[in-house]
Each structure stands twice: as structure tokens, then as C-alpha cells.
Design a protein around this motif. Structure first.
Motif, PDB file in Angstrom:
ATOM      1  N   ASN A 227       0.775  -1.152  -0.016  1.00  0.00           N
ATOM      2  CA  ASN A 227      -0.234  -0.139  -0.010  1.00  0.00           C
ATOM      3  C   ASN A 227       0.920   1.191   0.029  1.00  0.00           C
ATOM      4  O   ASN A 227       2.175   1.320   0.312  1.00  0.00           O
ATOM      5  CB  ASN A 227      -0.850  -0.046   1.048  1.00  0.00           C
ATOM      6  CG  ASN A 227      -2.060  -0.786   1.174  1.00  0.00           C
ATOM      7  OD1 ASN A 227      -1.981  -1.976   1.354  1.00  0.00           O
ATOM      8  ND2 ASN A 227      -3.127  -0.041   0.963  1.00  0.00           N
TER       9      ASN A 227
ATOM     10  N   HIS B 166     -12.409   4.227   0.330  1.00  0.00           N
ATOM     11  CA  HIS B 166     -13.210   2.980   0.551  1.00  0.00           C
ATOM     12  C   HIS B 166     -13.001   2.354   1.868  1.00  0.00           C
ATOM     13  O   HIS B 166     -11.962   2.478   2.454  1.00  0.00           O
ATOM     14  CB  HIS B 166     -13.357   2.230  -0.780  1.00  0.00           C
ATOM     15  CG  HIS B 166     -11.825   1.481  -0.978  1.00  0.00           C
ATOM     16  ND1 HIS B 166     -10.672   2.042  -1.342  1.00  0.00           N
ATOM     17  CD2 HIS B 166     -11.783   0.228  -0.967  1.00  0.00           C
ATOM     18  CE1 HIS B 166      -9.762   1.296  -1.349  1.00  0.00           C
ATOM     19  NE2 HIS B 166     -10.465   0.062  -1.252  1.00  0.00           N
TER      20      HIS B 166
ATOM     21  N   ASP C  35      -7.147  -2.101   4.570  1.00  0.00           N
ATOM     22  CA  ASP C  35      -5.768  -1.631   4.228  1.00  0.00           C
ATOM     23  C   ASP C  35      -5.772  -0.460   3.775  1.00  0.00           C
ATOM     24  O   ASP C  35      -4.773   0.314   3.629  1.00  0.00           O
ATOM     25  CB  ASP C  35      -5.154  -2.649   2.976  1.00  0.00           C
ATOM     26  CG  ASP C  35      -5.847  -2.391   1.688  1.00  0.00           C
ATOM     27  OD1 ASP C  35      -7.394  -2.850   1.736  1.00  0.00           O
ATOM     28  OD2 ASP C  35      -5.279  -2.252   0.789  1.00  0.00           O
ATOM     29  N   HIS C  36      -7.072   0.507   3.935  1.00  0.00           N
ATOM     30  CA  HIS C  36      -7.093   1.753   3.416  1.00  0.00           C
ATOM     31  C   HIS C  36      -7.564   2.568   4.842  1.00  0.00           C
ATOM     32  O   HIS C  36      -7.299   3.806   4.820  1.00  0.00           O
ATOM     33  CB  HIS C  36      -8.005   1.963   2.510  1.00  0.00           C
ATOM     34  CG  HIS C  36      -7.633   1.495   1.059  1.00  0.00           C
ATOM     35  ND1 HIS C  36      -6.919   2.016   0.249  1.00  0.00           N
ATOM     36  CD2 HIS C  36      -7.427   0.115   0.880  1.00  0.00           C
ATOM     37  CE1 HIS C  36      -6.684   1.321  -0.884  1.00  0.00           C
ATOM     38  NE2 HIS C  36      -6.623  -0.146  -0.646  1.00  0.00           N
TER      39      HIS C  36
ATOM     40  N   ASP D  67      -8.275   2.259  -4.882  1.00  0.00           N
ATOM     41  CA  ASP D  67      -8.128   1.116  -5.580  1.00  0.00           C
ATOM     42  C   ASP D  67      -9.062   1.081  -7.099  1.00  0.00           C
ATOM     43  O   ASP D  67      -9.271   0.066  -7.346  1.00  0.00           O
ATOM     44  CB  ASP D  67      -8.318  -0.114  -4.730  1.00  0.00           C
ATOM     45  CG  ASP D  67      -7.629  -0.443  -3.724  1.00  0.00           C
ATOM     46  OD1 ASP D  67      -6.382   0.502  -3.583  1.00  0.00           O
ATOM     47  OD2 ASP D  67      -7.584  -1.261  -2.946  1.00  0.00           O
TER      48      ASP D  67
ATOM     49  N   HIS E 236      -1.825   1.634  -4.361  1.00  0.00           N
ATOM     50  CA  HIS E 236      -0.910   0.269  -4.292  1.00  0.00           C
ATOM     51  C   HIS E 236       0.138   0.559  -5.445  1.00  0.00           C
ATOM     52  O   HIS E 236       0.023   1.077  -6.263  1.00  0.00           O
ATOM     53  CB  HIS E 236      -1.657  -0.981  -4.652  1.00  0.00           C
ATOM     54  CG  HIS E 236      -2.614  -1.332  -3.601  1.00  0.00           C
ATOM     55  ND1 HIS E 236      -2.263  -2.255  -2.534  1.00  0.00           N
ATOM     56  CD2 HIS E 236      -3.899  -0.991  -3.454  1.00  0.00           C
ATOM     57  CE1 HIS E 236      -3.417  -2.408  -1.503  1.00  0.00           C
ATOM     58  NE2 HIS E 236      -4.219  -1.797  -2.148  1.00  0.00           N
TER      59      HIS E 236
HETATM   60 FE    FE Z   1      -6.278  -1.759  -1.316  1.00  0.00          FE
END
Ligand code: FE
Ligand code: ZN
Length: 261
Positions: free
Chosen positions: A17, A58, A62-63, A133, A171
Motif C-alpha cells: 500500500n 473506501h 488496508d485503507h 483502488d 498500491h
Molecule cells: Fe487496497
């Protein structure tokens, strides 16, 4: 505002990321999609910055994983999509809304771009696009909650922004994306050049981002479903030659899901 020297930097986080950091000359900063807090804290300390705002594209972990900790510690204001899967948000935003920040003194337009998730948004302003993403350099996000038609419509919207727009994706997938892009459009000279640049950057452990939108339009197969070479490629995949843009996009996305370099 437009001409203040701003510092824009992708902070590596988790496995692949990037958390985007944007800071003004007075030491006020925002971050986009902090999947974890630690690398952000290090950058804030390194540069003596105050974290004023957090933008989220979103709901994926991982965000947003570092959001609560950063917001609590710094009192940063959280701007996020209208989606209950993201808790403790100060300001919910959607299509056509403007995020107005005092420090750093910036404004971003919100664009709804469903496809990867149903509530995915992007922030656009001051020549920068934070697109999470949805649009990657030479690629696009997987379709977890949206249809190919929705994702194509979202990418088409982003593709109308000015050529010089800095595309700040979440990413570092660019090198793998380049291998797929070259397999579908091997005759694209601009793509070959960008791919060589990517190899140089990655062998020096440098980020390949931000990308530049005009270059993405010239190289990214998911923005090029009307390119004759890509139309021919989809026909070789079994699509009829009068198939529409959505079918060509869907064929590309499915092939990418199964592609191994
Ligand atoms: Fe992601
Ligand atoms: Zn995601």
C-alpha cells in the motif's frame, strides 16, 4: 493556494500500500487511506508536521486500519464515503461535494467511482487525484462489489480529467500491471517506454507513482478499450468484433484476474 509549495509523498505501508501524505510549508498535513498508523507517525515526526485531515476512498481495512488511532491522537478530521462499514467519520461526502480544508488550505471535489466497492470515491483538486483502488498505473482495481459497466463508467469519468493530473493510487502494483498491459498491446511504444521507466524505478526501490493521467491514457489498457490493438486482442480472446466497450472491458478485467507474467 495553487502555488504554495506543497510536499506530496507516497508512504509505503503494509505489504504494497501507499498512504499519500500532503503537507504545506507551514507544517499542516493530510493523509489519504492510512491503512496503518505507524508509518504516518514516523513521517509526521521526521518532518515536524501536524496531521489535520484524513481522507478515505473506501472501506477496505488496508485503507482505513490506522484511521481511528491517528484521528484520536491528532484530532484530525476524517472525510469518508457514505458507508456504515467505516465508523467514526466526521464528514460524509458523495458525488459533487467539495472537501474544504483550512490547513492545508485546499479544496477537493468528490467523485463517486463505484466498481471496486459500491461506495468508492476519489478526491480531485490542485492537479492531484486520490483514487484509491479504482485506477492504478497501467491497471485498475478488482471488481468486488460492482459490475464491469460501473467500473468502466468510473474509469471513463477519471479519464476526462486534465492530462497533467497526478494520479495518486493506493498500491504499488505497477510492474505486474505493465506485464499484463504489454501482453495485450505489445505494439504500444508509449507503453514500452513507461514499462522501461517502471523497471528502472523498481530496481532502485523507488515508487512508480504518482502517475500522470495523460500517460495513463496512452498506456493503461483499461483506459484504452477502443484502441484497435486491444479490440483485436479481445477478438482473439473469443469476443465478437461488434462487441461493445463494456464487453471489451470485462474481457480485459477477467484476463487480468488470471494473468501470470
Ligand atoms: Fe487496497
Ligand atoms: Zn481496496
Amino acid at each position: 493556494m495553487e502555488h504554495l509549495p506543497m510536499h506530496l509523498e507516497p508512504i509505503p505501508a503494509l505489504s504494497d500500500n501507499y498512504i499519500w501524505l500532503l503537507a504545506d510549508e507551514h507544517g499542516s498535513a493530510l493523509v489519504v487511506d492510512p491503512g496503518e498508523a505507524g508509518p504516518v507517525e514516523q513521517a509526521l515526526q521526521r518532518d515536524g508536521l501536524r496531521l489535520e485531515a484524513i481522507l478515505l476512498t473506501h472501506h477496505h481495512k488496508d485503507h482505513i486500519g490506522g484511521m481511528a488511532e491517528l484521528a484520536a491522537r491528532h484530532g484530525a478530521v476524517v472525510h469518508a464515503p457514505r458507508d456504515e462499514r467505516i465508523a467514526a467519520v466526521d464528514h460524509r461526502v458523495g458525488n459533487g461535494d467539495t472537501v474544504t480544508l483550512k490547513a492545508p488550505d485546499l479544496q477537493f471535489q468528490v467523485i463517486e467511482i463505484p466498481g471496486h466497492t459500491r461506495s468508492h470515491i476519489a478526491f480531485h483538486g490542485h492537479g492531484m487525484l486520490f483514487c484509491g483502488d479504482t485506477l492504478f498505473s497501467l491497471g485498475c482495481g478488482r471488481l468486488f462489489e460492482g459490475s464491469p459497466a460501473q467500473m468502466l463508467d468510473s474509469l471513463d469519468q477519471l479519464a476526462t480529467l486534465p492530462d497533467a493530473t497526478l494520479v495518486c493510487c493506493a498500491h504499488e502494483y505497477t510492474q505486474a500491471n505493465a506485464a499484463f498491459a504489454r501482453s495485450v498491446e505489445p505494439g504500444n511504444r508509449d507503453l514500452q517506454q513507461r514499462s522501461d521507466e517502471i523497471d528502472r524505478l523498481r530496481s532502485a526501490s523507488q515508487p512508480t507513482l504518482p502517475a500522470v493521467l495523460g500517460q495513463e491514457r496512452a498506456c493503461n489498457p483499461f483506459l484504452r478499450v477502443d484502441s484497435p490493438e486491444i479490440v483485436e486482442w479481445t477478438v482473439r480472446q473469443g469476443l465478437s468484433d461488434d462487441a461493445g466497450r463494456v464487453e471489451r472491458f470485462a474481457t480485459l478485467r477477467t484476463a487480468k484476474d488470471h494473468f501470470r507474467a
